[in-house]
Scaffold this motif. Sequence first.
Motif, PDB file in Angstrom:
ATOM      1  N   LEU A  21       0.812  -1.213   0.000  1.00 39.99           N
ATOM      2  CA  LEU A  21       0.000   0.000   0.000  1.00 39.99           C
ATOM      3  C   LEU A  21       0.847   1.265   0.000  1.00 39.99           C
ATOM      4  N   LEU A  22       2.127   1.132   0.253  1.00 42.01           N
ATOM      5  CA  LEU A  22       3.038   2.279   0.289  1.00 42.01           C
ATOM      6  C   LEU A  22       3.762   2.386  -1.043  1.00 42.01           C
ATOM      7  N   SER A  23       3.182   3.102  -1.960  1.00 38.21           N
ATOM      8  CA  SER A  23       3.805   3.216  -3.281  1.00 38.21           C
ATOM      9  C   SER A  23       5.108   3.997  -3.187  1.00 38.21           C
ATOM     10  N   GLY A  24       6.072   3.565  -3.970  1.00 43.66           N
ATOM     11  CA  GLY A  24       7.361   4.238  -4.009  1.00 43.66           C
ATOM     12  C   GLY A  24       8.395   3.647  -3.070  1.00 43.66           C
ATOM     13  N   TRP A  25       7.971   2.852  -2.108  1.00 38.95           N
ATOM     14  CA  TRP A  25       8.897   2.219  -1.170  1.00 38.95           C
ATOM     15  C   TRP A  25       9.359   0.893  -1.748  1.00 38.95           C
ATOM     16  N   THR A  26      10.650   0.629  -1.636  1.00 36.71           N
ATOM     17  CA  THR A  26      11.189  -0.645  -2.092  1.00 36.71           C
ATOM     18  C   THR A  26      11.824  -1.357  -0.909  1.00 36.71           C
ATOM     19  N   ARG A  27      11.733  -2.650  -0.950  1.00 39.39           N
ATOM     20  CA  ARG A  27      12.294  -3.454   0.137  1.00 39.39           C
ATOM     21  C   ARG A  27      13.662  -3.955  -0.268  1.00 39.39           C
ATOM     22  N   GLU A  28      14.617  -3.801   0.631  1.00 41.21           N
ATOM     23  CA  GLU A  28      15.977  -4.300   0.437  1.00 41.21           C
ATOM     24  C   GLU A  28      16.324  -5.129   1.661  1.00 41.21           C
ATOM     25  N   GLY A  29      16.071  -6.425   1.582  1.00 43.96           N
ATOM     26  CA  GLY A  29      16.299  -7.290   2.733  1.00 43.96           C
ATOM     27  C   GLY A  29      15.346  -6.927   3.853  1.00 43.96           C
ATOM     28  N   GLU A  30      15.903  -6.528   4.976  1.00 41.87           N
ATOM     29  CA  GLU A  30      15.085  -6.165   6.136  1.00 41.87           C
ATOM     30  C   GLU A  30      14.964  -4.655   6.303  1.00 41.87           C
ATOM     31  N   GLN A  31      15.178  -3.918   5.218  1.00 40.62           N
ATOM     32  CA  GLN A  31      14.998  -2.471   5.220  1.00 40.62           C
ATOM     33  C   GLN A  31      14.055  -2.081   4.094  1.00 40.62           C
ATOM     34  N   ILE A  32      13.431  -0.926   4.248  1.00 37.00           N
ATOM     35  CA  ILE A  32      12.655  -0.355   3.149  1.00 37.00           C
ATOM     36  C   ILE A  32      13.246   1.019   2.848  1.00 37.00           C
ATOM     37  N   ARG A  33      13.144   1.407   1.569  1.00 42.90           N
ATOM     38  CA  ARG A  33      13.816   2.623   1.114  1.00 42.90           C
ATOM     39  C   ARG A  33      12.885   3.428   0.216  1.00 42.90           C
ATOM     40  N   ARG A  34      13.054   4.761   0.271  1.00 39.89           N
ATOM     41  CA  ARG A  34      12.256   5.647  -0.581  1.00 39.89           C
ATOM     42  C   ARG A  34      13.126   6.819  -0.970  1.00 39.89           C
ATOM     43  N   THR A  35      13.065   7.209  -2.243  1.00 37.53           N
ATOM     44  CA  THR A  35      13.755   8.404  -2.729  1.00 37.53           C
ATOM     45  C   THR A  35      12.702   9.416  -3.149  1.00 37.53           C
TER      46      THR A  35
ATOM     47  N   GLY B 227      19.873  -7.980  10.026  1.00 44.98           N
ATOM     48  CA  GLY B 227      19.286  -9.303  10.106  1.00 44.98           C
ATOM     49  C   GLY B 227      18.014  -9.365  10.923  1.00 44.98           C
ATOM     50  N   GLU B 228      17.659  -8.255  11.571  1.00 45.64           N
ATOM     51  CA  GLU B 228      16.418  -8.221  12.344  1.00 45.64           C
ATOM     52  C   GLU B 228      15.257  -7.950  11.404  1.00 45.64           C
ATOM     53  N   PRO B 229      14.136  -8.635  11.610  1.00 44.53           N
ATOM     54  CA  PRO B 229      13.004  -8.447  10.699  1.00 44.53           C
ATOM     55  C   PRO B 229      12.385  -7.063  10.825  1.00 44.53           C
ATOM     56  N   LEU B 230      11.758  -6.636   9.765  1.00 42.99           N
ATOM     57  CA  LEU B 230      11.033  -5.379   9.732  1.00 42.99           C
ATOM     58  C   LEU B 230       9.870  -5.463  10.716  1.00 42.99           C
ATOM     59  N   THR B 231       9.612  -4.387  11.447  1.00 42.07           N
ATOM     60  CA  THR B 231       8.564  -4.396  12.460  1.00 42.07           C
ATOM     61  C   THR B 231       7.345  -3.599  11.999  1.00 42.07           C
ATOM     62  N   GLU B 232       6.247  -3.781  12.730  1.00 37.61           N
ATOM     63  CA  GLU B 232       5.038  -3.015  12.452  1.00 37.61           C
ATOM     64  C   GLU B 232       5.304  -1.521  12.613  1.00 37.61           C
ATOM     65  N   GLY B 233       6.102  -1.165  13.618  1.00 43.27           N
ATOM     66  CA  GLY B 233       6.433   0.236  13.861  1.00 43.27           C
ATOM     67  C   GLY B 233       7.180   0.858  12.696  1.00 43.27           C
ATOM     68  N   GLU B 234       8.054   0.102  12.068  1.00 41.97           N
ATOM     69  CA  GLU B 234       8.815   0.626  10.931  1.00 41.97           C
ATOM     70  C   GLU B 234       7.920   0.834   9.713  1.00 41.97           C
TER      71      GLU B 234
END
Length: 102
Positions: free
Chosen positions: A20-34, A78-85
């Motif tokens: 639902l978050l357009s523009g965000w890409t997932r890279e492993g356990e991080q998400i990124r947006r430019t 290595g920590e999983p993405l959380t609901e808060g993130e």
Amino acid sequence: MRVLFSSRAKHDYLSDALTLLSGWTREGEQIRRTLVIDDTQHAALTERVKVVADALHLRPEISRRADSTQIRVGHGSGEPLTEGEVLLAARIEDAYRAVTEA
């Protein structure tokens, strides 16, 4: 009554939320947006994100490069993405809309 979720169900829930978050890409356990914004908008966005991030006890990486702002959310260790993130990413989208519509 509380319902316990398996880690697989939680992962699917977060993946669904990320779609639902357009523009965000997932890279492993991080998400990124430019975001392509000017310096004034970058400063306003950074202040808004800081308030939300402090409330959630999270530290996104925000950097300025040429005419764009790059944001990373997640641990990357290595920590999983959380609901808060994921929630923080959604609030960053709200802040982005607010500073670009002003």
